[in-house]
Write an enzyme that holds these catalytic residues in place. Structure first.
Site, PDB file in Angstrom:
ATOM      1  N   LYS A   1       0.675  -1.276   0.106  1.00 55.84           N
ATOM      2  CA  LYS A   1      -0.106  -0.190   0.110  1.00 55.84           C
ATOM      3  C   LYS A   1       0.875   1.115   0.053  1.00 55.84           C
ATOM      4  CE  LYS A   1      -4.169  -1.780   1.847  1.00 55.84           C
ATOM      5  NZ  LYS A   1      -5.256  -1.851   3.774  1.00 55.84           N
TER       6      LYS A   1
ATOM      7  N   ASP B   1     -10.475   2.733   2.850  1.00 54.78           N
ATOM      8  CA  ASP B   1      -9.905   2.035   3.846  1.00 54.78           C
ATOM      9  C   ASP B   1     -10.873   2.371   5.217  1.00 54.78           C
ATOM     10  OD1 ASP B   1      -8.662  -0.568   3.578  1.00 54.78           O
ATOM     11  OD2 ASP B   1      -6.922   0.711   3.649  1.00 54.78           O
TER      12      ASP B   1
ATOM     13  N   ALA C   1      -0.732   2.552  15.983  1.00 55.36           N
ATOM     14  CA  ALA C   1      -0.221   3.265  15.480  1.00 55.36           C
ATOM     15  C   ALA C   1       0.160   3.423  14.016  1.00 55.36           C
ATOM     16  CB  ALA C   1       0.984   4.666  16.386  1.00 55.36           C
TER      17      ALA C   1
ATOM     18  N   ALA D   1      -2.638   0.514   9.261  1.00 59.99           N
ATOM     19  CA  ALA D   1      -3.462   0.639   9.355  1.00 59.99           C
ATOM     20  C   ALA D   1      -4.143   2.264   9.623  1.00 59.99           C
ATOM     21  CB  ALA D   1      -4.052  -1.142   9.662  1.00 59.99           C
TER      22      ALA D   1
ATOM     23  N   ASN E   1      -0.345   2.830  21.549  1.00 56.42           N
ATOM     24  CA  ASN E   1       0.105   2.200  20.522  1.00 56.42           C
ATOM     25  C   ASN E   1       1.549   2.165  21.344  1.00 56.42           C
ATOM     26  OD1 ASN E   1       1.497   1.821  18.122  1.00 56.42           O
ATOM     27  ND2 ASN E   1       2.765   2.797  18.382  1.00 56.42           N
TER      28      ASN E   1
END
Ligand code: ATR
Length: 270
Positions: A65, A101, A127, A130, A150
């Site tokens: 991605k 997304d 973090a 995604a 995170n």
């Protein structure tokens, strides 16, 4: 026949071909959607060959991605901020990159599950890519606050700086979470390994809803933990998967497929 595909590595178990082919028959669109495994060092070539051979659109999945984001010649605003591209197409000779997304997550939360995010206190765990991919569309819903927790706090802080102008955002470590939230989203990849982010059950109040971006045949480790500690609703990420696909289909074809029956078919394992 217009050709579409998902590119990833590995990609054999992707549900995208099934989802998009169901969308195509439902909407009467003449298209074929396949899966392409690109070599880890050959994503750019794979994309260029696909479009060079007349392909109409691509979805991009793990681990490409970010590479797709770099490869795109033009990016939509939501892809720009996401730092990742999951949907590609060519228009007037230009390779476009989009990211559906976040829109998929928001639609699954608000439309499929009837949740209103406005004024809500939201905790997001993780973090990484995604989480970055969904932050902007989540902040656009007008929550009271979004806490990003995170394991590596500096990564949460970096995201807070990047998105600070779009809403009330703060960074946290897992150990500092001692109050309850309306909605908790697990965006870590811990579930993949069957791990649970080490957070206190105090984050779960009497009306807390949890959402795991992962999904599986059974409740994810995170959702099972949340249910055990009293979460009122625990949702997995299958709806997000179907909704990000519907959003990509809409971008490509200009027609929005209905997702209910497709989600049911996937849940039933047809
Ligand atoms: P993705 O594209 O899935 O977001 P990523 O960018 O590698 O993948 O990010 C993975 C996320 O899951 C990170 O937030 C990571 O935490 P760190 O930034 O501290 O590495 C988180 N993560 C992965 N395994 C985890 C675990 N076992 N417990 C808690 N967090 C975990």
């Amino acid at each position: 026949m217009d050709i579409y595909a998902v590119v990833g590595n590995p990609v054999a178990h992707s549900k995208s071909p099934k989802i998009h082919n169901l969308f195509a028959s439902q909407t009467g669109q003449g298209l074929e959607y396949t899966a392409i495994q690109a070599p880890l060092d050959g994503f750019g070539n794979t994309v260029n060959n696909f479009f060079g051979n007349g392909g109409r659109g691509l979805n991009v999945t793990v681990p490409f991605k970010e590479e797709a984001w770099k490869l795109a010649e033009e990016r939509t605003a939501r892809a720009e901020l996401a730092g990742a591209v999951n949907t590609m197409y060519r228009k007037n000779g230009i390779l476009y990159g989009d990211n559906t997304d976040g829109a998929g997550l928001v639609r699954d939360l608000t439309v499929n599950n009837g949740l209103d995010l406005k004024g809500k206190r939201i905790l997001i765990l993780g973090a990484g890519g995604a989480v970055r991919g969904v932050l902007m569309p989540m902040l656009e819903q007008g929550p009271e606050s979004v806490t990003l927790a995170n394991r590596t706090v500096s990564k949460a802080q970096a995201l807070v700086e990047l998105f600070a102008s779009y809403g009330q955002l703060e960074a946290s470590g897992f150990g500092e979470l001692t109050t309850s939230f309306d909605l908790i989203i697990n965006g870590t990849s811990a579930s993949l390994a069957g791990d649970l982010p080490p957070i206190s059950p105090q984050v779960i109040g009497k009306n807390t809803v949890t959402y795991d971006m992962m999904y599986g045949n059974e409740a994810t480790v995170f959702n099972a933990w949340a249910a055990q500690h009293g979460a009122v609703l625990c949702i997995d990420g299958l709806g997000m998967l179907v909704e990000q696909a519907a959003e990509a289909f809409t971008v490509w074809r200009g027609i929005r497929p209905k997702t209910g029956a497709v989600l049911e078919a996937l849940r039933a394992g047809d």
